[in-house]
Scaffold this active site. Structure first.
Site, short mmCIF file in Angstrom:
data_model
loop_
_atom_site.label_atom_id
_atom_site.label_comp_id
_atom_site.label_asym_id
_atom_site.label_seq_id
_atom_site.Cartn_x
_atom_site.Cartn_y
_atom_site.Cartn_z
CG HIS A 35 -46.47 7.27 -13.00
ND1 HIS A 35 -46.26 7.30 -11.63
CD2 HIS A 35 -46.75 5.98 -13.31
CE1 HIS A 35 -46.40 6.05 -11.16
NE2 HIS A 35 -46.71 5.25 -12.15
CG ASP A 64 -51.74 2.54 -10.49
OD1 ASP A 64 -52.18 2.18 -11.60
OD2 ASP A 64 -50.55 2.38 -10.14
CG HIS A 96 -46.71 1.83 -9.71
ND1 HIS A 96 -47.43 0.96 -10.50
CD2 HIS A 96 -45.52 1.23 -9.46
CE1 HIS A 96 -46.69 -0.12 -10.73
NE2 HIS A 96 -45.53 0.01 -10.11
CG ASP A 149 -51.11 -1.39 -10.64
OD1 ASP A 149 -52.00 -0.93 -9.89
OD2 ASP A 149 -50.29 -0.67 -11.23
#
Lengths: 343, 343
Positions: free
Chosen positions: B159, B195, B197, B284
């Protein structure tokens, strides 16, 4: 002067805000209005009257429809998912991100906001619209010939922009009133923002406009919230060039320096010849305010009221910040009383 | 394959993040790395080696100098003013605000960040740079001829953008490694971000570049953090047009759909003929992850490892998210073990 007040302000009572890295009890709390009301009532400055409903149209002139829809409906969505805790955003579309409106509630909370200090509660919409109605009712008193009126309202508003809430503010009622006056009377409006914090929302709403002059005295954004607006070189854009004026002042500013800036702002307002002055009346410039860093004393607020009165223009006072709860009533009454006493 | 690990990851242990309107214990915690380490050690996949220091130069190729200076020094400033509590920002320069860097520490925390979920602690800089060194050390193993290597690191990074931290990420080590490979070897790099996200930071760093292909499978930003990036129509800009590919997938996505998207991403990577594949390995996507909504099972992570292996390209795996602490070790080992076993 008439004072417009609604008990519905108390429907907005945030439980927590992010401050100094901690979730702390909100500084902007219902007791603020109660203490101002008590002092105003004791002072005999004027009659306390309830607001008249004005509907959504005046709000739509300043805020986007999607933003108003969001504010009106977000709580019901939030409480269904998260239960009865204040709604706070999580992340924000800063530089490098797209400006699309997400579907999810967390995404929309972030999209329409600027900070983690402005919770939305079950009563936020009701309190914010009551504040708008109170402000418009006070404006109507001035439009009907009164020399001044006071909207005793919370939550405050000058940080709220066209489609962004934050800084404890949801609807920008100072801007809503200024726009209403322009629409109905067709004369220019000057907004004098004396709150300790820069009125970034008000500035941005009128930044390209010549029919609303914005003058703001505030803590230098290099040091102070909202940090990213309120610099001296922000003078307006397009048709609004020259009609925005910021006086950023450093921490520890004393009355003498503050009044020098005020006098310059008042000179510009005088030269502008507006039909109305809207005063965004924050009293967090007071020396003991818990989150601010100017050094005005209670007497200085009387001087402020006198100076504004000498403009000889109709004035709509709207309550903004001020968090030294014990003294905010005294300081507000000092401004209004001196305004009334000076002719 | 070699696994690069430093105990210094544990120097970063945030105490709280804003989540669902509450300040809750951080999901991204030191135990995550410990559990992966334990499983990796038990599995016998490879040798666990310490990182070699690489200095600041590789970081400067991806992040701005002022951002690196900020990350390196912010804690000392914060702790002197606020005491030993995690540093969290308060407000952010969203649309309508200037992009000037404020002087005050709260202003700079807001300027360089995107959320209220990513605390800076006394050990953040040390842990983040240790993670960078570990990633670069793992890259060096691949450059020296190893088929694959694994950087077992935290805090995560995908991020983090050029000058923005957030989403638990401070330095974007996947990007740092990709840039390092381009600089040293002169060949193209494909980044596969699996991931849950969207890797908004990685995307934005290489968005206008044709020498780094970015492929990401993730929760649809309309529903999921980071909300404001990761849409399917973000295909790159300028020279980078066509070299960015997002596969946003809805909550409840099952393995079958997820692997269809993966296969398409792998076909694009194959056609790109990179000299290296960097896998941003978040696990995740696992069905029991506490903050995610895909439905992959532990066996699916073995399939992922096999599919990546079939590319026949050198692979640098870097650990990203994964918060179902008990299972993240199993799922990571399933990916790496299957990769090693497939030729």
């Amino acid at each position: 002067m008439d004072i417009v007040f609604s008990e519905r302000h108390a429907r907005h009572a945030g439980r927590g805000e992010l401050y100094d890295g901690k979730l702390v009890p909100c500084f902007e709390k219902p007791e603020r209005a109660g203490l101002v009301l008590e002092r105003v009532r004791d002072s005999g400055i004027g009659e306390i009257i309830p607001p008249v409903a004005h509907g959504l149209e005046p709000l739509q002139r300043v805020h986007s429809q999607d933003y108003l829809d969001f504010l009106r409906t977000v709580w019901q969505e939030w409480v269904a998912i998260r239960g009865d805790i204040d709604a706070l955003p999580l992340n924000w579309p800063v530089r490098g991100f797209s400006q699309r409106v997400p579907d999810s509630i967390d995404g929309r909370l972030g999209f329409y906001s600027m900070d983690a200090a402005t919770p939305i509660t079950g009563g936020t919409w009701e309190a914010a619209t009551a504040a708008a109605d109170s402000t418009l009712t006070a404006l109507a008193r001035v439009q009907s010939g009164e020399r001044g009126a006071f909207a005793l309202v919370r939550p405050p508003r000058h940080h709220a922009a066209r489609d962004v809430f934050g800084g404890y503010c949801y609807l920008n009622n100072a801007a809503i009133a200024a726009q209403r006056f322009v629409d109905q009377v067709g004369e220019r409006v000057a907004i004098l923002d004396v709150d300790y914090h820069h009125g970034n929302g008000t500035q941005s709403i009128f930044y390209d406009r010549e029919d609303v002059l914005f003058q703001s005295l505030h803590g230098d954004p290099r040091q102070e919230f909202p940090y990213f607006l309120g610099f001296a070189d922000e003078r307006g854009s397009d048709a609004g060039s020259g009609f925005n004026r910021n006086f950023p002042l450093p921490w520890g500013t004393q009355a003498e320096t503050w009044f020098e800036a005020l006098d310059e702002a008042l000179r510009e307002i005088e030269a502008y010849r507006p039909g109305l002055v809207v005063v965004s009346l924050g009293v967090d410039t007071f020396k003991d305010d818990p989150i601010s860093h100017f050094l005005l004393d209670s007497d200085d607020f009387s001087r402020l009221g006198e100076r504004i009165a000498r403009l000889g223009l109709p004035v709509l006072f709207v309550l903004e910040g001020g968090y030294a709860v014990e003294e905010i009533g005294i300081n507000v009454v000092n401004v209004l009383g001196a305004y009334d006493a000076t002719r």
